[in-house]
Scaffold this motif. Structure first.
Motif, PDB file in Angstrom:
ATOM      1  N   PHE A 140       0.819  -1.204   0.000  1.00  0.00           N
ATOM      2  CA  PHE A 140       0.000   0.000   0.000  1.00  0.00           C
ATOM      3  C   PHE A 140       0.861   1.265   0.000  1.00  0.00           C
ATOM      4  N   GLU A 141       1.840   1.290   0.891  1.00  0.00           N
ATOM      5  CA  GLU A 141       2.706   2.480   0.959  1.00  0.00           C
ATOM      6  C   GLU A 141       3.824   2.428  -0.065  1.00  0.00           C
ATOM      7  N   THR A 142       4.417   1.265  -0.237  1.00  0.00           N
ATOM      8  CA  THR A 142       5.605   1.147  -1.068  1.00  0.00           C
ATOM      9  C   THR A 142       5.304   1.430  -2.537  1.00  0.00           C
ATOM     10  N   LEU A 143       4.217   0.879  -3.036  1.00  0.00           N
ATOM     11  CA  LEU A 143       3.906   1.041  -4.460  1.00  0.00           C
ATOM     12  C   LEU A 143       3.270   2.384  -4.784  1.00  0.00           C
ATOM     13  N   HIS A 144       2.807   3.088  -3.764  1.00  0.00           N
ATOM     14  CA  HIS A 144       2.124   4.358  -3.976  1.00  0.00           C
ATOM     15  C   HIS A 144       3.013   5.383  -4.684  1.00  0.00           C
ATOM     16  N   ASN A 145       4.300   5.356  -4.417  1.00  0.00           N
ATOM     17  CA  ASN A 145       5.227   6.336  -4.990  1.00  0.00           C
ATOM     18  C   ASN A 145       5.741   5.952  -6.371  1.00  0.00           C
ATOM     19  N   LEU A 146       5.406   4.774  -6.867  1.00  0.00           N
ATOM     20  CA  LEU A 146       5.904   4.305  -8.158  1.00  0.00           C
ATOM     21  C   LEU A 146       4.875   4.541  -9.251  1.00  0.00           C
ATOM     22  N   GLY A 147       5.347   4.479 -10.507  1.00  0.00           N
ATOM     23  CA  GLY A 147       4.449   4.655 -11.654  1.00  0.00           C
ATOM     24  C   GLY A 147       3.483   3.484 -11.799  1.00  0.00           C
ATOM     25  N   LEU A 148       2.420   3.684 -12.573  1.00  0.00           N
ATOM     26  CA  LEU A 148       1.384   2.674 -12.731  1.00  0.00           C
ATOM     27  C   LEU A 148       1.934   1.376 -13.316  1.00  0.00           C
ATOM     28  N   TRP A 149       2.764   1.464 -14.370  1.00  0.00           N
ATOM     29  CA  TRP A 149       3.302   0.252 -15.003  1.00  0.00           C
ATOM     30  C   TRP A 149       4.260  -0.495 -14.077  1.00  0.00           C
ATOM     31  N   THR A 150       5.003   0.248 -13.304  1.00  0.00           N
ATOM     32  CA  THR A 150       5.901  -0.388 -12.333  1.00  0.00           C
ATOM     33  C   THR A 150       5.089  -1.105 -11.253  1.00  0.00           C
ATOM     34  N   GLN A 151       4.028  -0.453 -10.780  1.00  0.00           N
ATOM     35  CA  GLN A 151       3.156  -1.075  -9.790  1.00  0.00           C
ATOM     36  C   GLN A 151       2.560  -2.373 -10.323  1.00  0.00           C
ATOM     37  N   LEU A 152       2.017  -2.301 -11.548  1.00  0.00           N
ATOM     38  CA  LEU A 152       1.415  -3.482 -12.158  1.00  0.00           C
ATOM     39  C   LEU A 152       2.436  -4.597 -12.357  1.00  0.00           C
ATOM     40  N   SER A 153       3.644  -4.231 -12.816  1.00  0.00           N
ATOM     41  CA  SER A 153       4.685  -5.248 -13.036  1.00  0.00           C
ATOM     42  C   SER A 153       5.055  -5.940 -11.734  1.00  0.00           C
ATOM     43  N   ILE A 154       5.234  -5.175 -10.671  1.00  0.00           N
ATOM     44  CA  ILE A 154       5.608  -5.760  -9.380  1.00  0.00           C
ATOM     45  C   ILE A 154       4.489  -6.654  -8.860  1.00  0.00           C
ATOM     46  N   LEU A 155       3.252  -6.193  -8.950  1.00  0.00           N
ATOM     47  CA  LEU A 155       2.125  -6.992  -8.476  1.00  0.00           C
ATOM     48  C   LEU A 155       1.961  -8.267  -9.287  1.00  0.00           C
ATOM     49  N   ILE A 156       2.056  -8.173 -10.614  1.00  0.00           N
ATOM     50  CA  ILE A 156       1.913  -9.361 -11.461  1.00  0.00           C
ATOM     51  C   ILE A 156       3.042 -10.344 -11.206  1.00  0.00           C
ATOM     52  N   PHE A 157       4.271  -9.835 -11.106  1.00  0.00           N
ATOM     53  CA  PHE A 157       5.406 -10.714 -10.822  1.00  0.00           C
ATOM     54  C   PHE A 157       5.227 -11.424  -9.487  1.00  0.00           C
ATOM     55  N   THR A 158       4.797 -10.678  -8.452  1.00  0.00           N
ATOM     56  CA  THR A 158       4.616 -11.265  -7.121  1.00  0.00           C
ATOM     57  C   THR A 158       3.558 -12.359  -7.144  1.00  0.00           C
ATOM     58  N   VAL A 159       2.431 -12.087  -7.803  1.00  0.00           N
ATOM     59  CA  VAL A 159       1.359 -13.080  -7.875  1.00  0.00           C
ATOM     60  C   VAL A 159       1.826 -14.309  -8.651  1.00  0.00           C
ATOM     61  N   LEU A 160       2.469 -14.096  -9.800  1.00  0.00           N
ATOM     62  CA  LEU A 160       2.949 -15.226 -10.610  1.00  0.00           C
ATOM     63  C   LEU A 160       4.002 -16.044  -9.859  1.00  0.00           C
ATOM     64  N   TRP A 161       4.880 -15.368  -9.146  1.00  0.00           N
ATOM     65  CA  TRP A 161       5.915 -16.071  -8.390  1.00  0.00           C
ATOM     66  C   TRP A 161       5.295 -16.934  -7.292  1.00  0.00           C
ATOM     67  N   MET A 162       4.307 -16.382  -6.597  1.00  0.00           N
ATOM     68  CA  MET A 162       3.659 -17.156  -5.530  1.00  0.00           C
ATOM     69  C   MET A 162       2.883 -18.339  -6.102  1.00  0.00           C
ATOM     70  N   VAL A 163       2.229 -18.151  -7.231  1.00  0.00           N
ATOM     71  CA  VAL A 163       1.507 -19.252  -7.870  1.00  0.00           C
ATOM     72  C   VAL A 163       2.490 -20.327  -8.320  1.00  0.00           C
ATOM     73  N   PHE A 164       3.612 -19.919  -8.905  1.00  0.00           N
ATOM     74  CA  PHE A 164       4.646 -20.857  -9.344  1.00  0.00           C
ATOM     75  C   PHE A 164       5.189 -21.657  -8.164  1.00  0.00           C
ATOM     76  N   CYS A 165       5.479 -20.960  -7.052  1.00  0.00           N
ATOM     77  CA  CYS A 165       6.011 -21.650  -5.861  1.00  0.00           C
ATOM     78  C   CYS A 165       4.971 -22.580  -5.252  1.00  0.00           C
ATOM     79  N   ALA A 166       3.706 -22.150  -5.250  1.00  0.00           N
ATOM     80  CA  ALA A 166       2.651 -22.940  -4.613  1.00  0.00           C
ATOM     81  C   ALA A 166       2.237 -24.150  -5.440  1.00  0.00           C
ATOM     82  N   THR A 167       2.504 -24.133  -6.721  1.00  0.00           N
ATOM     83  CA  THR A 167       2.078 -25.260  -7.563  1.00  0.00           C
ATOM     84  C   THR A 167       3.268 -26.089  -8.011  1.00  0.00           C
ATOM     85  N   ILE A 168       3.996 -25.630  -8.980  1.00  0.00           N
ATOM     86  CA  ILE A 168       5.043 -26.426  -9.620  1.00  0.00           C
ATOM     87  C   ILE A 168       6.182 -26.766  -8.657  1.00  0.00           C
TER      88      ILE A 168
END
Length: 199
Positions: A140-168
């Motif tokens: 909430f605080e950390t991503l607030h200061n970053l640009g929209l594309w950077t926020q989206l990239s970090i969020l998508i990467f985090t979600v994909l990484w957690m899904v990858f770790c939780a499944t494969i």
């Protein structure tokens, strides 16, 4: 086809019985148990380092939003609980001397196998949920200061990484761990049987 059947019958009639002494089997089992113990200690050490690093971020950095502190606090708590569970499992296989009491160690090995199954099936999802909630609050605080594309990239990467770790990764690790412990249990069952035959 006749040749194949001849070869097959010859092969079946020429079965070789492989006899391994209980001492050799015990040496093999000792190496495998030591490898499991070492890996367990490395996991605990890695989790302790994570706990210290994340706790240091909570102590030494000042954040403006209360959600960030709460998020880091949840992550620290999840890592601490998981580290404690790993330590409890480590004690299951490190407390008994398997050379003196293979039967007692075999019982602890069965308990360890069940504990690992619970850890990677049930408790793992608690850990992932807690870490995810912690990261959401932290972002909430950390991503607030970053640009929209950077926020989206970090969020998508985090979600994909957690899904990858939780499944494969989790499935592959569980399969390898199960095979390793099953083989070790089989060896200790043979060792116990050989000791009973000699007695």
């Amino acid at each position: 086809m006749q040749d194949f059947e001849n070869i097959q019958s010859l092969w079946q009639s020429h079965s070789v019985e492989l006899k391994i002494s209980s001492g050799e089997m015990l040496d093999q089992a000792k190496k495998e148990v030591n490898a499991i113990r070492t890996k367990s200690l490395l996991n605990i050490g890695g989790m302790l380092l994570s706990f210290i690093a994340i706790s240091a971020a909570l102590i030494y950095f000042e954040f403006d939003a209360w959600t960030t502190n709460l998020g880091i606090g949840i992550i620290v708590l999840a890592v601490a609980i998981y580290t404690f569970l790993l330590y409890r499992e480590h004690r299951l296989i490190s407390r008994n001397d398997f050379t003196e009491h293979p039967g007692a160690f075999l019982a602890k090995l069965h308990e360890y196998q069940l504990s690992r199954f619970n850890l990677y099936n049930k408790l793992y999802w608690f850990y992932v949920a807690a870490i995810s909630i912690g990261f959401v609050l932290f972002f909430f605080e950390t991503l607030h200061n970053l640009g929209l594309w950077t926020q989206l990239s970090i969020l998508i990467f985090t979600v994909l990484w957690m899904v990858f770790c939780a499944t494969i990764l989790r499935r592959a690790f569980m399969k390898k761990e199960k095979e390793r412990i099953d083989l070790l249990i089989e060896k200790f069952e043979r060792i116990s049987a050989q000791f009973q035959e000699q007695a």
